[in-house]
Scaffold this motif. Structure first.
Motif, short mmCIF file in Angstrom:
data_model
loop_
_atom_site.label_atom_id
_atom_site.label_comp_id
_atom_site.label_asym_id
_atom_site.label_seq_id
_atom_site.Cartn_x
_atom_site.Cartn_y
_atom_site.Cartn_z
N THR B 35 41.47 35.08 43.65
CA THR B 35 41.99 36.35 43.17
C THR B 35 40.87 37.39 43.16
O THR B 35 39.76 37.11 42.75
CB THR B 35 42.51 36.18 41.73
N VAL B 37 39.06 40.18 41.57
CA VAL B 37 38.95 40.69 40.21
C VAL B 37 38.18 42.00 40.25
O VAL B 37 37.04 42.04 40.71
CB VAL B 37 38.22 39.67 39.31
N TRP B 40 35.95 46.49 36.76
CA TRP B 40 36.17 46.94 35.38
C TRP B 40 36.63 45.80 34.48
O TRP B 40 36.53 45.88 33.26
CB TRP B 40 37.16 48.11 35.30
N ALA B 41 37.13 44.71 35.09
CA ALA B 41 37.64 43.62 34.28
C ALA B 41 36.53 42.89 33.54
O ALA B 41 36.79 42.19 32.56
CB ALA B 41 38.42 42.64 35.14
N THR B 42 35.29 43.02 34.01
CA THR B 42 34.19 42.32 33.35
C THR B 42 33.15 43.29 32.82
O THR B 42 32.03 42.90 32.52
CB THR B 42 33.53 41.33 34.32
N ASP B 43 33.53 44.55 32.70
CA ASP B 43 32.58 45.57 32.27
C ASP B 43 32.64 45.71 30.74
O ASP B 43 33.69 46.05 30.20
CB ASP B 43 32.94 46.90 32.95
N PRO B 44 31.55 45.43 30.04
CA PRO B 44 31.60 45.49 28.58
C PRO B 44 31.43 46.89 27.98
O PRO B 44 31.29 47.02 26.77
CB PRO B 44 30.45 44.57 28.15
N LEU B 176 45.89 49.72 28.18
CA LEU B 176 44.99 49.49 29.31
C LEU B 176 45.73 48.71 30.38
O LEU B 176 46.74 48.06 30.12
CB LEU B 176 43.77 48.68 28.87
N GLU B 177 45.17 48.80 31.58
CA GLU B 177 45.72 47.99 32.67
C GLU B 177 45.24 46.55 32.48
O GLU B 177 44.06 46.33 32.27
CB GLU B 177 45.22 48.54 34.00
N PRO B 178 46.13 45.57 32.54
CA PRO B 178 45.65 44.19 32.37
C PRO B 178 44.95 43.70 33.64
O PRO B 178 45.31 44.07 34.74
CB PRO B 178 46.92 43.40 32.11
N ALA B 179 43.93 42.88 33.44
CA ALA B 179 43.24 42.23 34.57
C ALA B 179 44.20 41.20 35.19
O ALA B 179 45.18 40.81 34.55
CB ALA B 179 41.97 41.57 34.08
N PRO B 180 43.95 40.77 36.43
CA PRO B 180 44.88 39.85 37.09
C PRO B 180 45.14 38.58 36.28
O PRO B 180 44.23 38.06 35.63
CB PRO B 180 44.17 39.51 38.40
N GLY B 181 46.37 38.12 36.34
CA GLY B 181 46.76 36.93 35.60
C GLY B 181 46.38 35.67 36.34
O GLY B 181 45.79 35.71 37.42
#
Lengths: 338, 215
Positions: B35, B37, B40-44, B176-181
């Protein structure tokens, strides 16, 4: 044939002459070919093994983690470093941080604030060098109807344009680091155990991949490496430790360790650092000034599957007045189409 | 005849075993593509980065608040439409007055319950005027973001302030937009079964008329 067998046997001939008939030969030959084929097919995967797939003598003679002397540990860490270099062409720093004295780790998760954005899931994948394909993720975010905790009808595949959806709430589930862990009890080779700071860990070099622990866990917190884990080039986190996030081989179990390589040196777990809502709380429950101590003392706390008696170290808690989502829920509002 | 058969049959069987051992068409389990990713999905980074200084940018220039407000007196506050700062949309519930938070004379400070200024860098004290329980939880650490170390004695710890997550003029946390499932390749595409309000015990009004469930 029946008559022939009743005839008196001449002296000197064996009592059961070998069946030399065409039928008998084909029957035995069929059995033989089936057996040979099965044997050959069973052995043929060995031909696809790369040299680094085979355990070295050092691998083979390595002791159980708890029986290793400091010198043994140093050798094991150096060996892991070399394996990662050969396999992934990356230099990593392999450590083995010991449990801290007077520390028992506890996790708190505010389910009034979690919006289900899944950033924790992917931060965990990156931090812990989890396989991208086949996909392994330690955290599962369940989406449920507000007002109920119906795990069975929950959905972890939700893919709306934005979260949180109205009338839904979100419950991330990961390893609960139980004080009474069923996964540890079922392990036939003692490859998994509970550390003094409460973390349940796995010695990946000792695990035989029987998956009993996966079946025993009531939280579906343990994952099995069905295939060689695929880690994209350049994505490997170089800060690895023996018991947590070093690259795993095929055929072993793995699980969340509360980012042991970070938390045992004072840092917060990766899933907590990335959470945009601040729903995740972590700390030493034995410290009366810690956040988790305050939560357990003052907040309403929910323990998932409390009735199974696992005594988790992972606590869900609520705020007094519930969450403040951007859209206030109400019966008059039309259903969101998503 | 028998002798010849007893020779070629074992040879054929051994040859067939050899072919299987060579395994010219090995079965390889199909693996799904990893997938993708987004970064932004791992940006703190926190969702908001407030400027932290009392400044206002207009037409390419940046002014301190008191540059104007020291000269121009603010009119008595009414429900009238703003003529300045029209980009501000105040959707803060019952709190519909600017001077509930902004100081009436010193515009580079907040105002406390007694009309005294609260320094600009200390917004939690301002928010705590109304949001007592949340302020208490934030002080104790059960509300709000923490980064760095889990123990201030073991490393630097950053406590995020209210306005790093909440826009003070529109305070609810933004969707927020959810990260991929999770990838469900192995089990085929999964349809999430959304039964709508039928399963929601809070929305009895939306339930179709039916018998109470027996279980």
């Amino acid at each position: 044939m029946a008559d022939a067998s009743r005839q008196p046997v001449a002296p000197g001939t064996p009592p059961n002459p070998p069946d030399m008939s065409r039928r008998g030969f084909l029957a035995k030959g069929g059995v033989a070919v089936a057996g040979l084929s099965a044997l050959a097919a069973a052995f043929s995967p060995l031909r696809h093994l790369a040299p680094e797939d085979l355990p070295s003598l050092e691998d083979f003679l390595q002791k159980h983690y708890k029986e290793m002397t400091p010198a043994d540990k140093d050798r094991a860490l150096a060996r892991i470093r070399g394996q990662v270099r050969r396999r992934h062409r990356v230099e990593v720093r392999v450590t083995d941080p010991p449990p801290l004295d007077g520390v028992e780790f506890v996790y708190g998760l505010n389910i009034s604030r979690c919006i289900g954005c899944r950033r924790c899931v992917h931060a965990c994948v990156q931090e812990n060098n989890l396989s991208r394909s086949p996909e392994i993720q330690y955290i599962r975010v369940l989406e449920m109807e507000k007002g109920s905790i119906d795990v069975e009808s929950s959905d972890h595949h939700y893919a709306s344009a934005q979260v949180p959806r109205p009338d839904k709430w979100y419950m991330p589930v990961q390893c609960h680091q139980c004080a009474n862990p069923p996964c540890v009890k079922v392990c036939p080779v003692e490859a998994t155990w509970q550390e003094p700071d409460g973390l349940v860990v796995i010695d990946y070099d000792w695990c035989i991949g029987c998956r009993y622990c996966e079946a025993a866990c009531p939280y579906w917190a343990r994952r099995f490496n069905f295939a060689e884990p695929q880690l994209p080039e350049g994505s490997i986190n170089p800060n690895v430790s023996y018991l947590s996030n070093r690259p795993r081989p095929k055929g072993v179990m793995e699980k969340c360790t509360f980012c042991l390589h970070r938390t045992r040196v004072g840092r917060l777990p990766a899933c907590l650092e990335v959470c945009p809502t601040g729903s995740r709380k972590f700390g030493n429950v034995l410290d009366p000034n810690s956040e988790v101590h305050y939560i357990l003392k003052h907040k309403r706390v929910y323990v998932l599957k409390e009735d199974v008696g696992t005594l988790p170290r992972f606590f869900y808690y609520f705020d007094e007045r519930g969450s403040r989502y951007a859209e206030p829920p109400g019966p008059a509002r039309p259903q969101e189409a998503s | 005849m028998k002798l010849r058969q007893s020779r070629w049959v074992p040879i054929a069987l051994l040859a067939w075993g050899g072919v299987l051992l060579l395994n010219p068409l090995p079965y390889v389990s199909e693996l799904p593509a990893a997938t993708v990713v987004p970064a932004w999905a791992t940006d703190p980074t926190p969702v908001r980065q407030p400027k932290g200084v009392p400044a206002y940018s207009v037409a390419g220039f940046t002014y301190g608040c008191n540059d104007c407000h020291a000269i121009i007196p603010s009119p008595a506050e009414t429900d009238r439409t703003l003529v300045q700062h029209t980009e501000i949309r105040l959707r803060h519930g019952l709190n519909t007055r600017c001077f509930n938070c902004h100081h009436r004379t010193d515009r580079e400070a907040w105002v406390d319950d007694f009309g005294e200024p609260i320094p600009w860098a200390d917004p939690p004290r301002l928010c705590g005027k109304c949001h007592g329980p949340v302020y208490r939880d934030w002080q104790a650490g059960s509300h709000g973001r923490t980064n760095g170390s889990w123990d201030p004695a073991r490393g630097t710890q950053t406590r995020r302030k209210c306005i790093e997550c909440h826009d003070p003029h529109t305070p609810p946390f933004p969707p927020l937009e959810p990260a991929p499932g999770p990838n469900t390749f192995r089990m085929g595409p999964q349809e999430s079964q959304d039964e709508g309000p039928a399963r929601n015990p809070l929305r009895v009004d939306a339930l179709p008329r039916r018998e109470t469930r027996g279980d």
